[in-house]
Design an enzyme around this catalytic site. Structure first.
Site, mmCIF file in Angstrom:
data_model
loop_
_atom_site.group_PDB
_atom_site.id
_atom_site.type_symbol
_atom_site.label_atom_id
_atom_site.label_comp_id
_atom_site.label_asym_id
_atom_site.label_seq_id
_atom_site.Cartn_x
_atom_site.Cartn_y
_atom_site.Cartn_z
ATOM 1 N N GLU A 46 -0.723 7.076 5.654
ATOM 2 C CA GLU A 46 0.325 6.514 4.930
ATOM 3 C C GLU A 46 0.186 6.854 3.484
ATOM 4 O O GLU A 46 -0.876 6.831 2.916
ATOM 5 C CB GLU A 46 0.275 4.906 4.992
ATOM 6 N N ASN A 106 8.725 3.023 2.686
ATOM 7 C CA ASN A 106 7.371 3.440 2.864
ATOM 8 C C ASN A 106 7.534 4.298 3.920
ATOM 9 O O ASN A 106 7.695 3.520 5.429
ATOM 10 C CB ASN A 106 6.435 2.066 3.173
ATOM 11 N N LYS A 123 8.751 1.937 7.353
ATOM 12 C CA LYS A 123 7.763 0.488 7.709
ATOM 13 C C LYS A 123 8.629 -0.595 7.669
ATOM 14 O O LYS A 123 9.349 -1.190 6.801
ATOM 15 C CB LYS A 123 6.815 0.693 6.647
ATOM 16 N N GLU A 142 4.007 -4.325 -1.846
ATOM 17 C CA GLU A 142 4.856 -3.555 -0.869
ATOM 18 C C GLU A 142 6.527 -4.364 -0.956
ATOM 19 O O GLU A 142 7.247 -3.575 -0.418
ATOM 20 C CB GLU A 142 4.407 -3.335 0.431
ATOM 21 N N CYS A 168 0.666 1.449 8.993
ATOM 22 C CA CYS A 168 -0.364 0.294 8.493
ATOM 23 C C CYS A 168 -0.139 -0.985 8.805
ATOM 24 O O CYS A 168 -0.503 -1.103 10.219
ATOM 25 C CB CYS A 168 -0.249 0.489 6.883
ATOM 26 N N ASN A 193 -3.450 2.641 4.683
ATOM 27 C CA ASN A 193 -4.223 2.217 3.465
ATOM 28 C C ASN A 193 -4.569 0.783 3.437
ATOM 29 O O ASN A 193 -3.844 -0.151 3.050
ATOM 30 C CB ASN A 193 -3.554 2.525 2.312
HETATM 31 N N1 ING Z 1 -2.360 -2.589 4.453
HETATM 32 C C1 ING Z 1 -3.188 -3.688 4.972
HETATM 33 C C2 ING Z 1 -3.065 -3.500 6.337
HETATM 34 O O1 ING Z 1 -2.248 -4.042 7.067
HETATM 35 C C3 ING Z 1 -3.379 -5.970 5.302
HETATM 36 C C4 ING Z 1 -2.816 -5.067 4.420
HETATM 37 C C5 ING Z 1 -4.681 -5.782 5.369
HETATM 38 C C6 ING Z 1 -2.460 -6.773 5.655
HETATM 39 C C7 ING Z 1 -5.524 -6.813 6.266
HETATM 40 C C8 ING Z 1 -3.081 -7.941 6.165
HETATM 41 C C9 ING Z 1 -4.407 -8.023 6.514
HETATM 42 O O2 ING Z 1 -4.113 -2.672 6.958
HETATM 43 C C10 ING Z 1 -0.977 -2.272 4.573
HETATM 44 N N2 ING Z 1 -0.786 -1.044 3.484
HETATM 45 O O3 ING Z 1 -0.246 -2.686 5.246
#
Ligand code: ING
Length: 300
Positions: A46, A106, A123, A142, A168, A193
């Site tokens: 991503e 995205n 996304k 985001e 993601c 990411n």
């Molecule tokens: N990053 C993370 C993901 O979903 C996140 C944000 C991490 C949300 C952990 C909830 C829990 O892997 C992106 N860019 O979505």
């Protein structure tokens, strides 16, 4: 058996000071390695062309100028498209898209061995927030920098498989993978990411890798799909993101996993016929699935 060579190209950090040319050079290097491993396609992360800029509060105009692609392909990424044609390999690429109507997404594209964009995904599950959390160690904006994707979850027949894409956070939502498998997807591609630290509560760091892996392993099994997941990871200007790039089989087993937090190509000669067996005898939607009892999933 229906085998195709699947490579996942994990990227190490992209710092604010790194430009697109540097990113493209690294992606080309890994595309060459993927081809040398006899890959038919390679999955890149991503937002592969820039640092993970949603961690910064900045003027949207500045972000658009600095981090968004105004066209795809464009001069900076054309060498990657040209190399794909030269080598005869397809690829998934994530990037920030600015449309002519000035909408921001995205985005990820799937490019086939002739260099043609055969599918685009924007996304849908945008995590984080849109407000400036002044006391947080970093932001996750985001919802500020991107519009919710408007292309839905779609599949394409390309590179020898029926392929679905997501990005993601989408991977954490079972609906993502079910909507793709209901359309016949047998291979799912996802770049991510994922920050190691959680700005919302004091979450133990090891849980980031744990939830990342169980989401992919469960989804692959429950939808009889192979999944290729590519991280951009390591410490970007001091902000750490998890690695854990994987290729997961329809059994839910991990067929290949990265061991570093740098540029690293993993590969598996995946047999799509394994998914056929699970789709025939376990997740046979026609025989066993009862959508009349699932309405709450959509209506609530
Ligand atoms: N990053 C993370 C993901 O979903 C996140 C944000 C991490 C949300 C952990 C909830 C829990 O892997 C992106 N860019 O979505």
């Amino acid at each position: 058996s229906r085998k195709i060579g699947l490579a996942v190209a994990q990227m190490g950090p992209m710092h604010l000071a790194d430009d697109r040319a540097a990113a493209v050079a690294r992606l080309m290097e890994m595309m060459r390695e993927a081809k040398s491993r006899s890959a038919d396609l390679v999955v890149f992360p991503e937002l592969a062309l820039t640092t993970f800029f949603p961690r910064y509060w900045m003027l949207e105009k500045e972000a658009e100028d600095k981090f968004f692609e105004k066209s795809m392909p464009n001069a900076a990424v054309q060498p990657l498209f040209d190399l794909a044609v030269e080598l005869g390999i397809g690829f998934y690429l994530g990037y920030a898209e600015l449309t002519p109507e000035r909408r921001r997404f995205n985005t990820a594209i799937l490019v086939d061995k002739t260099g043609r964009i055969v599918q685009k995904y924007r996304k849908i599950h945008l995590p984080g927030h849109a407000d400036h959390k002044v006391n947080a160690p970093f932001q996750h904006l985001e919802k500020k920098f991107f519009d919710v994707g408007d292309l839905g979850f779609t599949v394409a027949d390309a590179l020898g498989a029926t392929i679905g894409m997501c990005i993601c956070n989408d991977r954490r939502w079972p609906e993502t993978w079910r909507v793709l498998s209901l359309q016949g997807a047998e291979l799912g591609l996802v770049g991510y990411n994922t920050p190691s630290w959680n700005i919302h509560w004091n979450e133990p760091v090891h849980l980031r890798m744990h939830t990342h892996l169980i989401a992919l392993q469960a989804s692959a099994y429950q939808n009889a799909m192979w999944i290729g997941a590519a991280a951009k990871c390591g410490s970007e200007d001091g902000f750490h993101m998890i690695g854990g790039s994987v290729i997961v089989a329809p059994s839910g087993e991990i067929a290949a996993q990265s061991s570093s937090e740098e540029d690293e190509v993993i590969f598996a000669n995946i047999d799509l016929a394994i998914g056929d067996t699970f789709r025939e005898h376990v997740f046979n939607f026609a025989k066993h699935r009862r959508p009349e009892h699932y309405r709450l999933i959509v209506e609530r």
